[in-house]
Design an enzyme around this catalytic site. Structure first.
Site, PDB file in Angstrom:
ATOM      1  N   THR A   9      10.988 -34.328 -48.868  1.00 23.84           N
ATOM      2  CA  THR A   9      10.256 -35.208 -49.794  1.00 23.84           C
ATOM      3  C   THR A   9       8.980 -35.777 -49.159  1.00 23.84           C
ATOM      4  O   THR A   9       8.240 -36.506 -49.800  1.00 23.84           O
ATOM      5  CB  THR A   9      11.157 -36.378 -50.259  1.00 23.84           C
ATOM      6  OG1 THR A   9      11.626 -37.084 -49.091  1.00 23.84           O
ATOM      7  CG2 THR A   9      12.357 -35.876 -51.047  1.00 23.84           C
ATOM      8  N   VAL A  12       4.385 -33.062 -45.548  1.00 17.57           N
ATOM      9  CA  VAL A  12       4.446 -31.693 -45.021  1.00 17.57           C
ATOM     10  C   VAL A  12       5.615 -30.938 -45.654  1.00 17.57           C
ATOM     11  O   VAL A  12       5.495 -29.750 -45.974  1.00 17.57           O
ATOM     12  CB  VAL A  12       4.546 -31.688 -43.479  1.00 17.57           C
ATOM     13  CG1 VAL A  12       4.789 -30.280 -42.944  1.00 17.57           C
ATOM     14  CG2 VAL A  12       3.274 -32.257 -42.853  1.00 17.57           C
ATOM     15  N   CYS A 126      -1.134 -29.855 -35.062  1.00 14.67           N
ATOM     16  CA  CYS A 126      -2.122 -29.281 -35.990  1.00 14.67           C
ATOM     17  C   CYS A 126      -3.479 -29.028 -35.331  1.00 14.67           C
ATOM     18  O   CYS A 126      -4.065 -27.947 -35.485  1.00 14.67           O
ATOM     19  CB  CYS A 126      -2.283 -30.185 -37.206  1.00 14.67           C
ATOM     20  SG  CYS A 126      -2.409 -31.941 -36.812  1.00 14.67           S
ATOM     21  N   LYS A 205      -1.910 -33.933 -26.288  1.00 12.97           N
ATOM     22  CA  LYS A 205      -1.266 -32.760 -26.892  1.00 12.97           C
ATOM     23  C   LYS A 205      -2.216 -31.564 -26.812  1.00 12.97           C
ATOM     24  O   LYS A 205      -1.791 -30.439 -26.525  1.00 12.97           O
ATOM     25  CB  LYS A 205      -0.931 -33.034 -28.370  1.00 12.97           C
ATOM     26  CG  LYS A 205       0.268 -33.942 -28.597  1.00 12.97           C
ATOM     27  CD  LYS A 205       0.379 -34.258 -30.089  1.00 12.97           C
ATOM     28  CE  LYS A 205       1.376 -35.357 -30.364  1.00 12.97           C
ATOM     29  NZ  LYS A 205       1.374 -35.766 -31.788  1.00 12.97           N
ATOM     30  N   HIS A 234      -8.675 -30.947 -40.692  1.00 13.89           N
ATOM     31  CA  HIS A 234      -9.244 -31.396 -39.416  1.00 13.89           C
ATOM     32  C   HIS A 234     -10.451 -30.529 -39.040  1.00 13.89           C
ATOM     33  O   HIS A 234     -10.447 -29.318 -39.269  1.00 13.89           O
ATOM     34  CB  HIS A 234      -8.216 -31.272 -38.290  1.00 13.89           C
ATOM     35  CG  HIS A 234      -7.038 -32.181 -38.406  1.00 13.89           C
ATOM     36  ND1 HIS A 234      -6.987 -33.259 -39.261  1.00 13.89           N
ATOM     37  CD2 HIS A 234      -5.833 -32.169 -37.747  1.00 13.89           C
ATOM     38  CE1 HIS A 234      -5.801 -33.874 -39.124  1.00 13.89           C
ATOM     39  NE2 HIS A 234      -5.091 -33.226 -38.216  1.00 13.89           N
ATOM     40  N   ASN A 307      -4.886 -29.139 -42.109  1.00 13.15           N
ATOM     41  CA  ASN A 307      -3.861 -29.559 -41.133  1.00 13.15           C
ATOM     42  C   ASN A 307      -2.451 -29.565 -41.695  1.00 13.15           C
ATOM     43  O   ASN A 307      -1.473 -29.507 -40.942  1.00 13.15           O
ATOM     44  CB  ASN A 307      -4.194 -30.947 -40.569  1.00 13.15           C
ATOM     45  CG  ASN A 307      -4.409 -31.978 -41.656  1.00 13.15           C
ATOM     46  OD1 ASN A 307      -5.373 -31.893 -42.422  1.00 13.15           O
ATOM     47  ND2 ASN A 307      -3.535 -32.956 -41.757  1.00 13.15           N
TER      48      ASN A 307
END
Length: 330
Positions: A9, A12, A126, A205, A234, A307
């Site tokens: 829900t 993504v 992402c 990251k 992005h 993204n």
């Protein structure tokens, strides 16, 4: 093929369902999974209604594949439980990415590392995915030495709350804040929390995941990640220094021939990648390709991707497609 979507829900999760349907993934039974407050809700998939179930129920249903997009804490606790039940988990959170026992996969680059023993597979961040999609073919030929990247990241990376904040600010309504500051008419030089070295988690990251995916810890990466009032995807300004020199025509040709990459690089016609045109698309768009004239063997690129799709849902499902096509673990 029983497929669980954990976080069905969420922003993504909803895109995952959409992409599964668009790509006609061989789902015979869908298991939508969400937090306790969403259990019992109905969701629609391929014209059928399904009831959202709890994590506990989903584990007991023994799906072949579980696509996770429910946050790191949930993944750390529940991915091993699914794996123990024989399910292959593909996790979209940051929980497992830097675990040396887990594979970090962008299918076009390193899907060949996957084996039947991999029951928890990590989906990269992402901003990392779109950058390595463009750099992997160039790394093979010219050997990347150093990357300097500045990101201009969509608020959808934060989630529904951030989209609501921007909408409220645009309309002049005060409401719940996803960020410490106003995002409308602003740029916030902070994505995620700060680490001890002064960089944000998002910036680190980009450093760690790039090295792991390209399987080369000698690549030096430094990043600045900025949140901008954009919803489409992005954008990244990437400066990359190579061991070997290159011809711009060869770079363009190589990117043009790379599956999953679209070249948009015609400055005479003012054509370059923008989130406005990347939204709802699965490719990574590359343009503004030019030599860095301040030092040798160095290239500037502008890289844009949706993204929520290639940066999250689509990449996750492409991993599942690879496993199914190559009968890995099934």
């Amino acid at each position: 093929m029983k497929v669980a979507v954990v976080g069905a829900t969420g922003m993504v999760g909803e895109i995952m369902l959409q992409v599964l349907e668009e790509r006609n993934f061989p789902v015979t039974e869908l298991i939508p999974v969400a937090s306790e407050k969403s259990v019992g809700k109905k969701i629609s998939f391929k014209g059928q209604e399904y009831t959202v179930v709890s994590l506990e129920t989903a584990v007991a249903m023994k799906p072949q594949i579980a696509l996770f997009s429910a946050g790191g804490g949930t993944s750390l606790e529940w991915a091993p439980k699914f794996a123990e039940a024989g399910t292959t988990v593909i996790d979209n959170s940051s929980a497992w990415r830097m675990d040396p026992t887990k594979k970090l996969v962008v299918p076009e680059i390193n899907a060949q590392v996957l084996t039947a023993a991999d029951k928890i597979i990590a989906n990269p961040n992402c901003s990392t995915i779109q950058m390595v999609m463009a750099l992997a073919p160039l790394h093979k030929k010219y050997q990347v030495k150093r990357i300097v990247v500045s990101t201009y990241q969509s608020i959808t990376g934060t989630g529904v709350k951030a989209v609501k904040q921007l909408e409220n600010e645009f309309a002049g309504i005060s409401g719940e804040m996803a960020y410490k500051y106003q995002i409308h008419k602003n740029a916030i030089p902070q994505c995620d929390v700060f680490e001890d070295n002064g960089y944000t988690k998002e910036e680190m990251k980009l450093v760690r995941e790039t090295q792991k995916i390209l399987n080369d810890n000698s690549i030096a990466v430094t990043a600045t990640a900025v949140r901008v009032p954009v919803v489409g995807g992005h954008s990244e300004a990437v400066n990359v220094a190579f061991e070997n020199d290159f011809e711009l025509a060869d770079v363009r040709k190589m990117l043009e021939e790379t599956p999953g990459v679209t070249l948009v690089d015609n400055i005479q016609e003012f054509e370059y990648p923008m989130p406005l045109f990347a939204q709802h698309k699965d490719d990574v768009f590359v343009g503004r390709i030019r030599r860095d004239e301040s030092q040798p063997n160095t290239l500037n690129l502008w890289i844009v991707a949706d993204n929520l799709r290639k940066g999250a849902a689509t990449n996750t499902i492409q991993i599942a497609e690879y496993l199914v096509a190559n009968k890995i673990g099934f």
